[in-house]
Design an enzyme around this catalytic site. Sequence first.
Site, PDB file in Angstrom:
ATOM      1  N   TYR A 113       0.857  -1.189   0.000  1.00  0.00           N
ATOM      2  CA  TYR A 113       0.000   0.000   0.000  1.00  0.00           C
ATOM      3  C   TYR A 113       0.901   1.251   0.000  1.00  0.00           C
ATOM      4  O   TYR A 113       1.946   1.281   0.666  1.00  0.00           O
ATOM      5  CB  TYR A 113      -0.908  -0.042   1.239  1.00  0.00           C
ATOM      6  N   LYS A 210     -11.275  -0.776   6.758  1.00  0.00           N
ATOM      7  CA  LYS A 210     -11.784  -1.449   5.549  1.00  0.00           C
ATOM      8  C   LYS A 210     -12.862  -2.474   5.932  1.00  0.00           C
ATOM      9  O   LYS A 210     -13.850  -2.113   6.517  1.00  0.00           O
ATOM     10  CB  LYS A 210     -10.598  -2.075   4.818  1.00  0.00           C
TER      11      LYS A 210
HETATM   12  C1  4LM Z   1      -6.475   2.244   0.054  1.00  0.00           C
HETATM   13  N1  4LM Z   1      -5.510   1.621   2.134  1.00  0.00           N
HETATM   14  O1  4LM Z   1      -5.811   1.340  -0.451  1.00  0.00           O
HETATM   15  P1  4LM Z   1      -5.484   3.262   7.237  1.00  0.00           P
HETATM   16  N2  4LM Z   1      -2.775  -1.601   4.839  1.00  0.00           N
HETATM   17  C2  4LM Z   1      -3.417  -1.742   3.660  1.00  0.00           C
HETATM   18  C3  4LM Z   1      -4.192  -0.703   3.138  1.00  0.00           C
HETATM   19  O2  4LM Z   1      -4.800  -0.884   1.973  1.00  0.00           O
HETATM   20  C4  4LM Z   1      -4.288   0.504   3.864  1.00  0.00           C
HETATM   21  C5  4LM Z   1      -3.616   0.615   5.089  1.00  0.00           C
HETATM   22  C6  4LM Z   1      -2.873  -0.461   5.544  1.00  0.00           C
HETATM   23  C7  4LM Z   1      -6.193   2.588   1.449  1.00  0.00           C
HETATM   24  C8  4LM Z   1      -6.501   3.797   2.027  1.00  0.00           C
HETATM   25  C9  4LM Z   1      -6.877   5.039   1.331  1.00  0.00           C
HETATM   26  C10 4LM Z   1      -3.251  -3.014   2.895  1.00  0.00           C
HETATM   27  C11 4LM Z   1      -5.046   1.614   3.335  1.00  0.00           C
HETATM   28  C12 4LM Z   1      -3.669   1.860   5.931  1.00  0.00           C
HETATM   29  O3  4LM Z   1      -6.013   4.035   6.064  1.00  0.00           O
HETATM   30  O4  4LM Z   1      -4.378   3.970   7.953  1.00  0.00           O
HETATM   31  O5  4LM Z   1      -6.555   2.790   8.155  1.00  0.00           O
HETATM   32  O6  4LM Z   1      -4.851   1.899   6.636  1.00  0.00           O
HETATM   33  O7  4LM Z   1      -7.367   2.834  -0.584  1.00  0.00           O
END
Ligand code: 4LM
Length: 402
Positions: A113, A210
């Site tokens: 990510y 999510k």
């Molecule tokens: C997105 N993703 O992909 P917080 N780990 C994974 C993720 O996809 C994300 C996070 C951690 C997205 C956010 C805008 C595999 C986030 C980070 O957003 O900090 O809760 O999670 O669209």
Amino acid sequence: MANIQSNKFCTKAIHAGYDSQLHEGALNPPLHLSSTFAFEDIKQGADRFAGNAEGHIYSRISNPTLSILEKRIAALENAEAGLCTASGMAAITSVLLTLLSHGDEVLVDKTLYGCTYAFLNHGLSKFGITVTHVDMTNVDNVAEAISSRTKVIYFETPANPNMRLIDIAEVCHVANQNEIVSVVDNTYSTPVITRPIDLGADVVVHSATKYLGGHGDLIGGLVVASTELIERFRFEGVKDMTGACMSPFTAMLILRGLKTLELRMQRHALNADYIAGWLNKHAFVKKIYYPFDTDNCQFALAKKQMHYGGGMIAFELEGGFQQGLQFMDALQLVQRAVSLGDAESLIQHPASMTHSTYSEEERARHGISNSLIRLSVGLEDKDDIQNDLQYALDTLKNFIAA
Ligand code: 4LM
């Protein structure tokens, strides 16, 4: 689980970690909106600070509502203990800042990510920690890359955004043999689909924003691991380094979301499987990336470590980047937004959005193409989602047929 004993996932998702009889029969856990907790006497406070007595001190460190969620996520991931954090990024940063010191090395997969990638390459590297990207789809690459300075192995599976899969059992086995802590980001799969601890992982991190929350109304993170590691992440990571604790309101919403997690994941996967199969045959679609697609070269691994294919699909259109943008702009039901795992279907362009933290050259090196489109398949009727995608693809007729 207090007095209801079960090993079944959906029963644990509703009951684990909570006994209503200890809370005046309230079926839903009370919301403890208290920053601080009074001690009976100074000795009791001192004992809690010294770790010699159980009990809450201050809500940055622990809180009764958060404790219920911590027990529940640990039960669902088959881990000893859990920890709540302010966001998925707070979970990742608290864990890595606890485990790594100046001079150490962390091995990470090539695809991550965008903000995790930024934290590793722009954040951690500032503190004299070496970040080495390895193609972890081949476990031999991991074994070869390990040095005496390697303290942590970190990966996502399926990886955001291109759906690469990593063999959790194989990579964690190599980590264990070398006394390296393995950390798996299980955000895409959730414990309904994959339980990394059962496959040998030491630590699992989640963006609870999510699927776990599931309704797009909160930002939160969760960690599970051994009791010993969780206490380190709590007292070193969250308490001393990041301060990134979860609000009790957020914990309450995640506890509510978890009750329907299994049902929701089954429907997300059913819808995504149908949409992936249909997209795969569409003349305007060049390539799709979905774990349970039988043409996927990692299909056997997907079947080995995933109970369902999940709700995420990545794909590329014939005609590439420009056609992709035109297609996304034509959608009416599917929402143009980052994040994933909501009830609503969401679509986004990783190169200009979630993965714009990589430079263009880095994206090319890390297998994130400019024309990649990411779809989080929601809980709407599958025919309505398909019709919307079909409508938007139809707008490309003149370009692609030409
Ligand atoms: C997105 N993703 O992909 P917080 N780990 C994974 C993720 O996809 C994300 C996070 C951690 C997205 C956010 C805008 C595999 C986030 C980070 O957003 O900090 O809760 O999670 O669209």
